[in-house]
Enzyme design. Sequence first.
Site, PDB file in Angstrom:
ATOM      1  N   TYR A 161     -24.136  -0.715 -34.699  1.00  0.00           N
ATOM      2  CA  TYR A 161     -24.758  -0.618 -33.368  1.00  0.00           C
ATOM      3  C   TYR A 161     -26.275  -0.805 -33.489  1.00  0.00           C
ATOM      4  O   TYR A 161     -26.948  -1.197 -32.533  1.00  0.00           O
ATOM      5  CB  TYR A 161     -24.394   0.714 -32.696  1.00  0.00           C
ATOM      6  CG  TYR A 161     -24.526   0.667 -31.188  1.00  0.00           C
ATOM      7  CD1 TYR A 161     -23.853  -0.302 -30.437  1.00  0.00           C
ATOM      8  CD2 TYR A 161     -25.323   1.576 -30.509  1.00  0.00           C
ATOM      9  CE1 TYR A 161     -23.980  -0.353 -29.051  1.00  0.00           C
ATOM     10  CE2 TYR A 161     -25.449   1.539 -29.119  1.00  0.00           C
ATOM     11  CZ  TYR A 161     -24.774   0.571 -28.404  1.00  0.00           C
ATOM     12  OH  TYR A 161     -24.901   0.514 -27.029  1.00  0.00           O
ATOM     13  N   LYS A 168     -30.394   3.090 -26.551  1.00  0.00           N
ATOM     14  CA  LYS A 168     -29.538   3.855 -25.627  1.00  0.00           C
ATOM     15  C   LYS A 168     -29.952   5.327 -25.604  1.00  0.00           C
ATOM     16  O   LYS A 168     -29.808   5.997 -24.570  1.00  0.00           O
ATOM     17  CB  LYS A 168     -28.063   3.721 -26.015  1.00  0.00           C
ATOM     18  CG  LYS A 168     -27.476   2.321 -25.811  1.00  0.00           C
ATOM     19  CD  LYS A 168     -27.453   1.882 -24.361  1.00  0.00           C
ATOM     20  CE  LYS A 168     -26.611   0.633 -24.151  1.00  0.00           C
ATOM     21  NZ  LYS A 168     -26.782   0.049 -22.817  1.00  0.00           N
TER      22      LYS A 168
HETATM   23  N1  LIG Z   1     -18.708  -3.374 -23.717  1.00  0.00           N
HETATM   24  C1  LIG Z   1     -18.826  -2.209 -24.309  1.00  0.00           C
HETATM   25  O1  LIG Z   1     -18.122  -1.893 -25.262  1.00  0.00           O
HETATM   26  C2  LIG Z   1     -19.849  -1.219 -23.792  1.00  0.00           C
HETATM   27  C3  LIG Z   1     -19.681   0.132 -24.102  1.00  0.00           C
HETATM   28  C4  LIG Z   1     -20.621   1.054 -23.646  1.00  0.00           C
HETATM   29  C5  LIG Z   1     -21.701   0.606 -22.902  1.00  0.00           C
HETATM   30  N2  LIG Z   1     -21.844  -0.736 -22.624  1.00  0.00           N
HETATM   31  C6  LIG Z   1     -22.999  -1.124 -21.820  1.00  0.00           C
HETATM   32  O2  LIG Z   1     -22.554  -1.594 -20.583  1.00  0.00           O
HETATM   33  C7  LIG Z   1     -23.544  -2.450 -20.035  1.00  0.00           C
HETATM   34  C8  LIG Z   1     -22.883  -3.733 -19.542  1.00  0.00           C
HETATM   35  O3  LIG Z   1     -22.409  -4.502 -20.615  1.00  0.00           O
HETATM   36  P1  LIG Z   1     -20.981  -5.188 -20.619  1.00  0.00           P
HETATM   37  O4  LIG Z   1     -20.278  -4.680 -21.809  1.00  0.00           O
HETATM   38  O5  LIG Z   1     -20.353  -5.115 -19.293  1.00  0.00           O
HETATM   39  O6  LIG Z   1     -21.337  -6.710 -20.989  1.00  0.00           O
HETATM   40  P2  LIG Z   1     -21.737  -7.957 -20.058  1.00  0.00           P
HETATM   41  O7  LIG Z   1     -22.173  -9.023 -21.010  1.00  0.00           O
HETATM   42  O8  LIG Z   1     -20.658  -8.287 -19.119  1.00  0.00           O
HETATM   43  O9  LIG Z   1     -22.971  -7.387 -19.229  1.00  0.00           O
HETATM   44  C9  LIG Z   1     -24.285  -7.361 -19.737  1.00  0.00           C
HETATM   45  C10 LIG Z   1     -25.155  -7.856 -18.609  1.00  0.00           C
HETATM   46  O10 LIG Z   1     -26.542  -7.759 -18.960  1.00  0.00           O
HETATM   47  C11 LIG Z   1     -27.163  -8.825 -18.281  1.00  0.00           C
HETATM   48  N3  LIG Z   1     -28.505  -9.078 -18.796  1.00  0.00           N
HETATM   49  C12 LIG Z   1     -28.896  -9.314 -20.077  1.00  0.00           C
HETATM   50  N4  LIG Z   1     -30.223  -9.582 -20.102  1.00  0.00           N
HETATM   51  C13 LIG Z   1     -30.659  -9.500 -18.802  1.00  0.00           C
HETATM   52  C14 LIG Z   1     -31.922  -9.680 -18.176  1.00  0.00           C
HETATM   53  N5  LIG Z   1     -33.017 -10.044 -18.868  1.00  0.00           N
HETATM   54  N6  LIG Z   1     -32.002  -9.513 -16.827  1.00  0.00           N
HETATM   55  C15 LIG Z   1     -30.921  -9.193 -16.094  1.00  0.00           C
HETATM   56  N7  LIG Z   1     -29.689  -9.020 -16.643  1.00  0.00           N
HETATM   57  C16 LIG Z   1     -29.573  -9.175 -17.975  1.00  0.00           C
HETATM   58  C17 LIG Z   1     -26.220 -10.004 -18.515  1.00  0.00           C
HETATM   59  O11 LIG Z   1     -26.514 -11.068 -17.630  1.00  0.00           O
HETATM   60  C18 LIG Z   1     -24.888  -9.334 -18.254  1.00  0.00           C
HETATM   61  O12 LIG Z   1     -24.543  -9.441 -16.895  1.00  0.00           O
HETATM   62  C19 LIG Z   1     -24.600  -2.645 -21.119  1.00  0.00           C
HETATM   63  O13 LIG Z   1     -25.663  -1.726 -20.897  1.00  0.00           O
HETATM   64  C20 LIG Z   1     -23.842  -2.256 -22.378  1.00  0.00           C
HETATM   65  O14 LIG Z   1     -24.700  -1.809 -23.411  1.00  0.00           O
HETATM   66  C21 LIG Z   1     -20.935  -1.640 -23.050  1.00  0.00           C
END
Ligand SMILES: NC(=O)c1ccc[n+]([C@@H]2O[C@H](COP(=O)([O-])OP(=O)(O)OC[C@H]3O[C@@H](n4cnc5c(N)ncnc54)[C@H](O)[C@@H]3O)[C@@H](O)[C@H]2O)c1
Length: 260
Positions: A161, A168
Amino acid sequence: MDGGQPHPVLAGKKALVFGIANEDSIAYGCAKAFRSLGADLGASWLNEKARAFVEPLAQALEASITGAVDVAVPGQLEAMFDQVRSRWGRLDILVHSIAFAPKEDLQGGLLDCSAEGFAKAMDISCHSFIRMAKLATPLMTEGGAMFAMSYYGANRVVPNYNVMGPVKAALEAACRYLAYELGPREIRVHAISPGPLRTRAASGLKHFELMLNEAAHKAPLGELIDIMDVGFTCAYLATPFAKRMTGELIYVDGGANLVA
Ligand SMILES: NC(=O)c1ccc[n+]([C@@H]2O[C@H](COP(=O)([O-])OP(=O)(O)OC[C@H]3O[C@@H](n4cnc5c(N)ncnc54)[C@H](O)[C@@H]3O)[C@@H](O)[C@H]2O)c1
């Protein structure tokens, strides 16, 4: 109740969701859950390339406010909130579901993370939530709820990570401080910590399949989560049923965080 029909619990609420990239996105699960419970939606896409994937999803959910928002481009976030002000005049729910770190910084250990990469990851994945909260606050005239997506790697070391762990951790602390500052306005702020999900962002982590396998194995509830689990958790927290909860870190992980 109206003529025997119950009102959906978020009817009339205005929800602005950042972070839909495609139909696997956690933000899309939030948007779908809010819409299914009656909320009006605003949704953004990152840039023209992303628009082709996100706009049809936003249209299917009848989003009344849409636009491009790259939080690293000055003015784009402000323009989205200008739309909210002119079309809705107020806001009830805000979701920050955005994360980014340069690949070379994300895929090496923290010791090897560059200062520029660290700053960029922190700005896009954490400080942008504070900027959003600042813009949303004057619009939340009847109180509101704000959510930011975190992960277990904020509090415990999760191999691979890397830089996202400290980022985070900062995001979770920011949620607590914002909850403290915004409580007097009846604006509630939560960090949501989903278990691992196969999304575009997750595909940037090395050995992500191992994280998925371990999560399913560890969770007392015995299975992986999906984006609607996260969406309906946020939806509940946005309702008056959760009006005395703020500043919490909510795990949506089948209980995996309980197990050593
Ligand atoms: N997928 C997992 O396992 C997981 C687990 C826990 C938390 N998260 C968190 O959930 C959140 C969403 O991620 P996800 O997994 O749905 O993936 P995802 O790729 O679908 O979403 C990430 C989003 O961030 C946006 N992004 C990146 N840079 C950007 C910028 N400069 N301006 C505006 N938007 C921007 C992307 O366009 C995308 O829509 C993140 O914060 C991620 O860390 C994900």
